[in-house]
Design an enzyme around this catalytic site. Structure first.
Site, short mmCIF file in Angstrom:
data_model
loop_
_atom_site.label_atom_id
_atom_site.label_comp_id
_atom_site.label_asym_id
_atom_site.label_seq_id
_atom_site.Cartn_x
_atom_site.Cartn_y
_atom_site.Cartn_z
N GLU A 1 0.86 -1.19 0.00
CA GLU A 1 0.00 0.00 0.00
C GLU A 1 0.90 1.24 0.00
O GLU A 1 1.75 1.39 0.87
CB GLU A 1 -0.92 -0.01 1.23
CG GLU A 1 -1.67 1.27 1.49
CD GLU A 1 -2.47 1.80 0.29
OE1 GLU A 1 -3.29 1.05 -0.26
OE2 GLU A 1 -2.24 2.96 -0.11
N CYS B 1 -15.81 6.44 2.06
CA CYS B 1 -17.23 6.84 2.02
C CYS B 1 -17.58 7.73 3.21
O CYS B 1 -18.52 8.52 3.14
CB CYS B 1 -18.13 5.60 2.07
SG CYS B 1 -17.59 4.28 0.98
#
Ligand SMILES: Cc1cc2nc3c(=O)[nH]c(=O)nc-3n(C[C@H](O)[C@H](O)[C@H](O)COP(=O)(O)OP(=O)(O)OC[C@H]3O[C@@H](n4cnc5c(N)ncnc54)[C@H](O)[C@@H]3O)c2cc1C
Length: 457
Positions: free
Chosen positions: A35, A45
Site C-alpha cells: 500500500e 465513504c
C-alpha cells in the site's frame, strides 16, 4: 514452502481478498500486501461525514489498521509502491516511498486492487492552494485543517455528483456559502434530468446552496501567494476561498495495462465471473480498477463503489483460498444524501434504456414516507421505468426526505430477479402507519407502471 500471494492495494478490495484467502488457507499461504498510502482498510465513504462533523475523528474511519492485519498473518507493507508487474516471470518491482529502497518480490497468485484515481482537469490554476480533492483520509484532514486555520467564507464545489453534493452539505454545515458548479443540465447525473431537477430545486430552495448548471469551469484565479480566490467559468467568476473537486474518477490501471493486463472500453481491468483477469489463471483483480457487467443493460461499465469492491475482495479470497465464488455483476444501485434530501437509484436511466435498445415506459409518483395522517410524514418522489412490451422492471429512482432512500433496495432486488412491474405490485412488503402508507411508494409506482405497460399494448 507456502504459496505466495501478493496483493497490490491495501483498502477494500485488496485487504478483503487478503483476509479471506488467509482465513481459508492459514499457514499454507504467505500473504504480502503493498500500500503506497499511510492507511489500510479505511472508509473513504465516510470522509464527507467526517468533514461535516457527524464522525468525530479519522481513526473511526479505519476499519483495520496495518498492525491488525499483521496480527492476522498478513505482511502489509505501507508507504510502498508497486511500480511494475511482470506477469510471465511472476514478479513485481516495488519502491519504498520513505528511504527509496527498491526490490522485487515473486508471487504464485497476484491480486490487483489499485482502486481509482480522481480526475483533475488540466485547467489554469488547478494546483492553487485551497483546491482539494477528497479521495483519501489525508485529503479529508487537509480540508478540515483549511476550515479550521483559514476560516474560509465562500466554497465552490466543482461537480454535482454524489461526492460533490455530500461535500456541499459538509461545507454548508461549517457555515460557508456554498456554490456547486456542474457542466450538465442538472446535478446528480446518475438520475434522469427530471429527478435531478428535484435535487437542484431542493439544494437551492431548502438548503441555500447555489447550483450553477450548464456551466463549465475554465480555470481558477489565484492571488499573489498562489491561493485560490475564484473559480472561472464562461458565465463569469465565482468567488471562492476553498474549492473541492468532485468530478469523478477513472480506473487506476497504469501498471496493470503496462504489464499487458486486458482493459475494457472504460479503462478498467476485465475479469471473468470469479474475478480472474481474462486469460490469466493466477492473476485476479477487483474494486475500482475493474469494469463490471451491468445485468440490466448487458454492457460493461466502470462502477466505482465500495459495496462492489468489498464483494470482489471476498470472491477473490474464496477462489484463491480453494473454495468457489462468483461476482455476477451489478444492477447499478446507489444512494446518497444532501442534508435532509435522500437520493437513490437502481437499474437504467432513460438514456441508458435507450442506449441499451429497450422500448420503455416511465411513470413518476408522489407519496408519503409514512401514513398520510402520521406525524413527520415526508414527501418522496419515485420514478419507475419498465420495458414496454414485457413489463420487465428496468430502473427506479427516488428523491425524498428522511425514510425514502433505502426503499430502493426493494426495486434493486426485483431488478436482480428480473421481475415485471406487475409481479412487483404483489410483493408482501411491511406496512404499519409509522413506516409506510398502506401502499408502499414502490408498490404504488409499480401499480402505475403496470397500468402504463397495459395501456401501451
Ligand atoms: C469521498 C468518497 C465517498 C464515497 N462514498 C461512497 C459511498 O457512499 N458508497 C460506496 O459504495 N462507495 C463510496 N465511495 C467509493 C469507495 O470508497 C470506493 O469504491 C472503494 O474505496 C474502492 O475500494 P478499492 O479497494 O477498489 O480502491 P481504493 O479504496 O482506492 O484502494 C486502492 C488502494 O490501492 C493503493 N494503490 C494504488 N496503486 C498502488 C500501487 N501501485 N502500489 C501500492 N498501492 C497502490 C491506493 O493507495 C489505495 O489505498 C466513496 C469514495 C469517496 C472518495
Amino acid at each position: 514452502m507456502p504459496e505466495r500471494l501478493i496483493v497490490i492495494g491495501g483498502d477494500a478490495a485488496g485487504m478483503s481478498a487478503a483476509s479471506q484467502a488467509k482465513r481459508l488457507r492459514g499457514d499454507e499461504l504467505m500473504v504480502i500486501g503493498f500500500e503506497r498510502g499511510e492507511h489500510s482498510s479505511y472508509s473513504a465513504c465516510g470522509i464527507p461525514y467526517w468533514i461535516a462533523g457527524d464522525v468525530q475523528n479519522e481513526e473511526l474511519l479505519v476499519v483495520r489498521s496495518p498492525e491488525e492485519h499483521r496480527r492476522n498473518g498478513i505482511d502489509v507493507r505501507m508507504l510502498t509502491e508497486v511500480e511494475q508487474i511482470d506477469l510471465d516471470a511472476g514478479r513485481i518491482a516495488v519502491r519504498e516511498l520513505t528511504g527509496g529502497r527498491s526490490y522485487t518480490e515473486g508471487f504464485d497468485d497476484l491480486v490487483i486492487a489499485t482502486g481509482a484515481v480522481p480526475i483533475r482537469p488540466a485547467l489554469p490554476g488547478v494546483d492553487g492552494m485551497g483546491i482539494f480533492g477528497v479521495q483519501t483520509l489525508d485529503d479529508g484532514a487537509a480540508v478540515l485543517s483549511e476550515l479550521d486555520k483559514r476560516e474560509p467564507k465562500h466554497a465552490v464545489v466543482v461537480g454535482g455528483g454524489y461526492i460533490g453534493v455530500e461535500m456541499a452539505e459538509a461545507l454548508a454545515r461549517h457555515g460557508l456559502d456554498v456554490t456547486v458548479i456542474d457542466r450538465e443540465d442538472q446535478p446528480m447525473t446518475t438520475l434522469d434530468p427530471d429527478m435531478g431537477e428535484l435535487v437542484h430545486r431542493a439544494m437551492e430552495d431548502d438548503l441555500g446552496i447555489d447550483v450553477h448548471t450548464n456551466t463549465a469551469v475554465t480555470g481558477f484565479e489565484t492571488d499573489r501567494d498562489g491561493r485560490v480566490r475564484a473559480v472561472v467559468t464562461a458565465a463569469g467568476s465565482v468567488p471562492a476561498d476553498i474549492v473541492v473537486l468532485g468530478i469523478g474518477v477513472r480506473p487506476n490501471t497504469a501498471i496493470a495495462g503496462a504489464a499487458g493486463v486486458p482493459l475494457g472500453d472504460h479503462g478498467g481491468i476485465r475479469t471473468d465471473a470469479q474475478m480472474r483477469v481474462l486469460g490469466r489463471d493466477h492473476i485476479w483483480a477487483g474494486g475500482d480498477c475493474v469494469e463490471v457487467l451491468h445485468l440490466v443493460s448487458g454492457q460493461y461499465q466502470h462502477v466505482p463503489l465500495a459495496t462492489h469492491a468489498n464483494k470482489h475482495g471476498r470472491v477473490i479470497g474464496h477462489n484463491i483460498g480453494g473454495s468457489y465464488a462468483t461476482f455476477p455483476g451489478v444492477v447499478g444501485t446507489a444512494v446518497s444524501k444532501v442534508c435532509d434530501l435522500e437520493i437513490a437509484r437502481t437499474g437504467l436511466r432513460e438514456s441508458d434504456a435507450h442506449r441499451a435498445g429497450f422500448g420503455y415506459i416511465t411513470v413518476t409518483i408522489q407519496s408519503g414516507t409514512k401514513a398520510y395522517y402520521f406525524p413527520d410524514t415526508k414527501r418522496m418522489t419515485v420514478k419507475m421505468t419498465a420495458e414496454r412490451h414485457t413489463g420487465r422492471l428496468l430502473g427506479t429512482q427516488i428523491v425524498g426526505s428522511g425514510g425514502s432512500a433505502k426503499r430502493i433496495d426493494t426495486a434493486a432486488t426485483a431488478l436482480w430477479n428480473r421481475m415485471t412491474v406487475e409481479e412487483l405490485t404483489a410483493l408482501d412488503l411491511a406496512y404499519a402507519p409509522p413506516f409506510s402508507p398502506v401502499w408502499d411508494p414502490i408498490l404504488l409506482a409499480a401499480r402505475q407502471a403496470a397500468a402504463a405497460v397495459q395501456d401501451a399494448h
